[in-house]
Every structure is written in C-alpha cells, then in structure tokens.
Design a protein around this motif. Structure first.
Motif, short mmCIF file in Angstrom:
data_model
loop_
_atom_site.label_atom_id
_atom_site.label_comp_id
_atom_site.label_asym_id
_atom_site.label_seq_id
_atom_site.Cartn_x
_atom_site.Cartn_y
_atom_site.Cartn_z
N SER A 110 104.80 -65.42 17.93
CA SER A 110 104.85 -65.38 19.46
C SER A 110 106.25 -65.27 19.92
O SER A 110 106.48 -64.62 20.99
CB SER A 110 104.16 -66.53 19.96
OG SER A 110 104.91 -67.71 19.37
N THR A 135 107.30 -61.98 22.24
CA THR A 135 107.96 -62.15 23.59
C THR A 135 109.23 -61.41 23.74
O THR A 135 109.60 -60.96 24.69
CB THR A 135 108.09 -63.74 23.78
OG1 THR A 135 106.74 -64.60 23.74
CG2 THR A 135 108.68 -63.87 25.35
N LEU A 160 112.11 -66.78 30.29
CA LEU A 160 110.72 -66.72 29.77
C LEU A 160 109.89 -67.98 29.54
O LEU A 160 110.53 -69.07 29.63
CB LEU A 160 110.99 -66.19 28.24
CG LEU A 160 111.65 -64.96 28.04
CD1 LEU A 160 112.08 -64.40 26.64
CD2 LEU A 160 111.17 -63.65 28.71
#
Length: 748
Positions: A167, A171, A412
């Motif tokens: 992940s 990202t 983020l």
C-alpha cells in the motif's frame, strides 16, 4: 599543437564528418549493446555489509522470498468502545473476510488469534501477505484497499486503515511517481532556455544540450553493459542524468564561448577553433579528469548504491569530456558562422554590429573585482567570515534515514495511518526481523532459545510485543518479527535494537552452537547503513582530496594553486552543509523552499554532496584559474591577470551556474524531503561557489599571494608535467589581421 585536447580538436576540425560519424556510431552502439545486454540492478543482499546483508543472504540462499506484508488497523475513535465489544469484533471479522475475498492475499490472521491487540484495548491489527512477487505487489493491492475502504464506510465509529509495503508503494507511485519523470524531462527545456538567453542564437544554444543528451544516452547503454560487473539502480540512473546534463552543458559552454570570443576579437574561424582547443579544451580535460576522480570516491564506500552512483557518474563525465574535445570541434568547424543561426532579435541585438575586445568581459564583475582587488585583505576576511557563518550550523548535523512522516509530512493519508499504528503499537509498522538459521530449526534447544528470545525481547523493554514467529522447516530457517519500543522515534528505536543485538540475542540464541541470528529491518538497515557510511567517510575524503590535489599540482605546476583549490572547495562544501542543516534540520526559512524542518538530514546526502560538489566545483575553478594563468603567461602582472581571467570567464561561469542552479532547484520542488534536501543543497552550493568563492574569495587570495601563486618547489619539478597543453606566450607585437585594442592570438 601539443597535448590531447589540442591534437584532438585539430584532428576533428580537419576530419569533420569522420569525427561526427564516429561519435554517432559510438552512441548508437553503446545504447544498442546496453539494451541487448539488459541492466542488472542492485539486490538487497548486496546493498550493505553487516547483519542486514547477512540476513538477506540467508533468506536468499534458502529460497525464501519475504512477501509484501500488509496490516489493517481497526481502532475505536472514542474511549467507550473496546476491541472485545461485539461491534468491534464484527468489524474485524468483516476486514478478514473482505481482504480474503479479493483473492490477492494469503495468511490472513485475526488479531484475536495472534494477540495483536493494543494495551489500552482500543486497537487491533489484522495482518496478511500479498500473493506474488513482492516487488510488484503495489500494482495488485488496489482491490484490497477498496475492500478495506468498504468496511470503513460501514463502521464510522471505528478507524479502519491499511498500511504495509504494497500500500505504501502504491501510494508513493500514485502521489510522486511522476515527480521524478517531470523533473528529469523539465531539466532539458530549462537548460535550453537559459542557453538561449546566454547565446541569443538557437543553433549555439542547441549544441551544449545536444552534446549532453548524446552523452547521457551513450552512458545509459554503457550502464547496461557494466551492470553485469557492478549492478546499477534507478537512483544511479537519475544521478547520472543530473551530472551528465550539468557537465555536458558546462564543457560545451566553456569551449563554445571561447571559440565565439576569439571570433568576436577578429580571428578567423580556424584560428579561433585552434585557440579554443588549446585553452578551453585543456581546461575541460583537466576538469573532467578531476570530476571523474571525485566520483570514483564513491567506490570506496562499500555500499552498492553508492558504488552504482559513483560509477554511473564517472562514466557520463568521461563520455561528455571526450565528446567536448572531439565531436564538438568538428561541429563548430562544420557550422562556421552558421552557429549564429536562429538569432533571437531582442537578445544581444548589437552582436553583429559591435565587437567587444577579448579582455573586456563582464562589466559587473569588473566593478566587483575593482572593489575586491583594491582591498583584498578586507574582502578575504569578509568572504571567509560569511562562509564560516553559513557553515556553522553544520557542526550540529544529525543524519538518519527519514521516517515516513518525516519524508512526506502530513500530505498523505497513509502517514496518519503510520502514526496511528505507532501510537497504538510502538514499532508495529516497522518491526525488527530476526532471521534464525540453524542446522535443525526444530531441535529442542533451538526451539527453546527462540521462545526464550521472544520473552526476553519484551521483558528487557526492547519490544512491547507480541513477537511473531514464522518457521520454514524445510529450509531450517525461522523469521521473528519484533516490534521495537520507540516506534518512529529513530533514537529510541535504535536503542531498542541495540538491546536486542547486544543483550537479548547473546543470552538466548547466541548460546546455541551453529545458530546464526542476524537482526534486520528498517531500523537495523538504517543503523547498519549509518555505521558503514561513517566508516567510509575517511577513505573517501582522503582519496578525493589527495587525488584532486595531485591533479591540480601536476596540471598547473603550482603548489599554491593546488592548496588553495582544495581549501576553497572545502569551504564551498561546508557552506552547503550549513544551509542544509539550517533549513531542513532546524527549519530556518524552510517555508521559503516549501520544505519542513524534519530534524535530520537524510543519511546518504552529506557524503553524496561532498563527492558531487567537490567534482563540480572544479569545473569553475579549473576554467577560471586556467584563464588567469594564460593571461599571466602573456606577460601581465598577477593583479591584471586575475582581472583578465575572472572577467573574461564571468559570463560563461554565470551561465553554467544558472543552469546548474535551475536544474538542481527543480529537484528541490519535489514532494519528498530527501529530494528537496538534495536539490536545495546542490543549488545552494553551486550558487555560493560561482559567486562568493570564484568571484570574491579566489581573486582576493590570489591578489594577496601575488607571485607566490606560481610557487613550485625545485624538488617537485621531477613530477610529471601535465601543463603542456598551455599556449606559449604570444609575441608582444600585433600580428597581421588583429583588430586594434585586441590581444594577439594564442600560438598553438
């Protein structure tokens, strides 16, 4: 015509099509052979020596490929809900079912089976692995993330968030993957735009860019061939592109500006080209060899990534240097006056009607030098004082591998997840791994030692637990996952790592004969990297400084010039370090460059900057000092020679510096703090070097030293003489065809 640069320029000018054809053939062959051979990249077990490498080797030899692990945090938003509540359990069960239903994962483990519940009872971790190649797991994690998002929508009172290798990779690629591509592709148009302003003609501006691009393309091919002996990497490729663009444009700029300068002074095209070959060509060779030596310093680190960057940079500098003294003279000879084609009307409109004498140079720098040379001692004290003040913060430099929140800040969502996991499970997002290799992993003594290690890791305070174990019986290997107390605080986590390595392991696994148990992981990798880097600083520093000193000594036949060049370059590097620490560690003025004060400098940057800057600084130094010595050889006194050398090179040095600063500043605009640090550090150093160092400090030092600038002890005169490319002093009487007020041409 004596010397490599002069002879190469003469041959190329006389065999234009042959020189151009050979260069193009070399570029095509290098790229073709490199593409056919393919590029071998650095592997994890080759990155470092020490325990990190030992662990990677054990897993690699056993054929165990660590999967891309993922974690889903299920956390109560309020204090009234606990992990044992029915609603919480239902959410955990839904996560287990949802991610398992994607078909992309394996080994899904419920926190109620593994005991991964937080001490406050409000958080739980669902752990699983991605199927397939871990290197490409980020490309397949999309459906899993969507499944987790679906559970989150159904449970607004809980926090359901995913984090892990796959992940984070996705990202990162989604948010910043195009950053590097944009930066690399925008560097060329920026350089071209500045060259258009500097030259005022399209053809003249295109030549440096074309040379740099062909040198980069050829080096990409060579990297593929060489990678079978020394593995390469994407990072090495990006660094090669930066260095190749910088030196490729610089070398062509030096050569082209000297040729145009001589033609503007009334020389015919052939004479102007011969002078450029014997003067700027020599400066390019000396500078190129010095930069190659500096880049070779990275080969002494013993770190595969640095070795790849050093070798790639060395190759592109060598290719650009050879191209500048071979194919460039052929192109200039072929183009002749057509190098002025595509003139932009509003830039330098008087170029066709007026010719400035060769020695006039920059009026701005002439005025600056007037002040510097009038009071060189004051100028020296002020310049050194300013540089030392800028460098002072570097004394407190702290280096470390940046954590996720330091690298990306709060831009983020996954950074917030990282913080949530570390708050509830300190070290849970970046656990240490103990790779246990034994003759028989199932033997009672080994199993007992592993169990003892698990308990002592928690009781010693190094880990908050739980310590997971994955046993590979066929390979006689076990992998222990140990969350470190300290979490994202690298200092505290580093202390926990030391406890594991120095206290817990010797008292447990270390007591069993034949057992290997290296401790690896992100924190361990950062520490091992730091330790190895610190150990390599002295040999790298000594190699670069000593060999740069010897090259300057042999090239200029002056002990004074060699010593001052090293001291000035070290001042330049020190000032760059000071800027880095002030902006990125202390946060002073960080907002001005869109950065954050993250409290540390990325581990690899100081040594990288030293090598790169020491090499690039020599470009300007060699070019300026070569012109000063050339003027001195014509019979000018030292003060007038300094003025002539600095003002006649000011234009090209300024143009080259502006290009470098602009290109490096592009990387300073990227979102990652490590890239910002690199871009700002390089840009600040080049700016300081081209202005304070070369424009003020160098002339002030040389003015104070006077004739002692050319001091060369008798006992050193037995050393090889590399100064034979220098032109002989011209006759004092004007030669036929020389314009009034213009210095006579150089004899070559």
């Amino acid at each position: 015509m004596r010397g490599f640069a002069a002879r190469a320029g003469g041959w190329s000018a006389g065999h234009r099509w042959s020189a151009i054809g050979v260069w193009l053939l070399f570029v095509v062959l290098a790229m073709g052979l490199g593409s056919a051979a393919g590029r071998v990249d650095v592997q994890e077990d080759n990155q470092l020596s020490g325990e990190t490498s030992q662990a990677a080797r054990i897993l690699d030899d056993a054929g165990i490929e660590e999967p891309a692990g993922e974690t889903v945090l299920v956390q109560a938003r309020g204090q009234d809900t606990g992990a044992r509540d029915a609603g919480f359990r239902a959410a955990v069960d839904e996560v287990v079912k949802a991610v398992g239903g994607t078909g992309a994962v394996t080994h899904v483990a419920s926190p109620y089976d593994t005991g991964t519940l937080s001490k406050d009872g409000r958080s739980a971790l669902v752990r699983f692995d991605m199927k397939g190649d871990p290197e490409t797991a980020g490309e397949r994690v999309g459906p899993v993330l969507k499944a987790v998002e679906g559970v989150q929508k159904d449970h607004g009172d809980l926090r359901v968030e995913e984090i892990g290798a796959a992940s984070m990779s996705k990202t990162y690629d989604d948010a910043f993957g195009s950053d590097f591509t944009k930066a690399e592709y925008s560097a060329v148009p920026v350089a071209l735009g500045i060259l258009l302003i500097a030259f005022g003609a399209v053809v003249a501006a295109l030549l440096p860019v074309a040379l740099a691009i062909t040198a980069i393309v050829a080096t990409m091919g060579l990297m593929g061939l060489v990678s079978h002996l020394q593995p390469m990497s994407d990072t090495a490729n990006s660094v090669m592109l930066l260095v190749g663009l910088a030196v490729g444009v610089d070398y062509c700029l030096f050569y082209l500006r000297r040729e145009r300068e001589e033609r503007a002074a009334g020389r015919d095209a052939g004479t102007a080209l011969r002078i450029a070959a014997a003067t700027s060509g020599r400066a390019v060779v000396v500078s190129g060899v010095t930069v190659c030596v500096a880049m070779a310093g990275m080969l002494f680190t013993g770190i595969a990534e640095f070795e790849a960057m050093g070798l790639a940079s060395l190759m592109v500098v060598a290719v650009a240097m050879v191209g500048s003294v071979t194919v460039l003279p052929a192109l200039l000879s072929l183009l002749g006056e057509r190098v002025e084609k595509g003139r932009i009307p509003f830039l330098h409109p008087d170029k066709r009607r007026t010719r400035r004498p060769v020695g006039e140079g920059s009026r701005v720098w002439r005025r600056v030098l007037g002040v510097v040379l009038a009071k060189p001692a004051v100028s020296l004290v002020v310049a050194v004082g300013v540089l030392l003040a800028i460098a002072a913060p570097a004394l407190g430099m702290k280096t470390q591998n940046l954590t996720l929140d330091q690298e990306f800040g709060d831009r983020l969502p996954i950074v917030a997840t990282y913080d949530h996991v570390n708050e509830a499970f300190p070290g849970g997002s970046e656990p240490a791994q103990v790779v246990v290799k034994a003759p028989d992993i199932g033997a009672p003594r080994v199993a007992s030692a592993i169990e003892d290690f698990r308990h002592r890791a928690v009781s010693s305070g190094a880990s908050g637990g739980p310590v997971g174990v994955a046993v590979h019986k066929e390979q006689n290997v076990a992998v222990l996952s140990v969350p470190l107390v300290g979490g994202s605080d690298m200092d505290k986590a580093g202390h926990s790592l030391d406890v594991l390595r120095d206290d817990v392991r010797p008292a447990t696994l270390g007591r069993v004969a034949g057992v290997e148990a290296p401790v690896t992981g992100d924190v361990a990798g950062s520490k091992d990297f730091n330790d190895q880097l610190v150990g390599s600083v002295a040999p790298v520093f000594a190699f670069v400084v000593v060999f740069a000193f010897l090259l300057m000594l042999l090239s200029f036949r002056s002990l004074t010039i060699a010593v001052t060049s090293i001291v000035l370059n070290l001042l330049s590097v020190g000032a760059a370090y000071g800027v880095l620490v002030a902006v990125f560690q202390h946060g002073w003025g960080a907002s001005l460059v869109g950065a954050d004060g993250v409290g540390a400098i990325i581990t690899w940057l100081p040594l990288f900057l030293f090598v790169i800057l020491f090499g690039l600084s020599m470009d300007y130094h060699v070019f300026v000092v070569s012109r000063i010595k050339e003027a001195r050889a014509r019979g000018l006194n030292t003060k007038d020679a300094i003025t002539r050398g600095v003002v006649t090179t000011a234009g090209v040095v300024t143009s080259a510096a502006v290009i470098m600063v602009a290109v490096f500043a592009i990387f300073g605009t990227l979102s990652m703090q490590s890239m910002k640090q690199m871009g700002v550090g390089l840009a600040a150093a080049v700016l300081i070097d081209a202005t304070v160092i070369r424009g003020v400090l160098l002339p002030a030092v040389m003015a104070l030293l006077g004739e002692r600038n050319w001091y060369f002890p008798r006992w050193l005169r037995r050393l090889p003489d590399l100064s034979h490319d220098e032109p002989a002093p011209a006759q004092s009487a004007p030669q036929p065809g020389t314009a009034p007020g213009v210095e006579p041409p150089v004899r070559v």
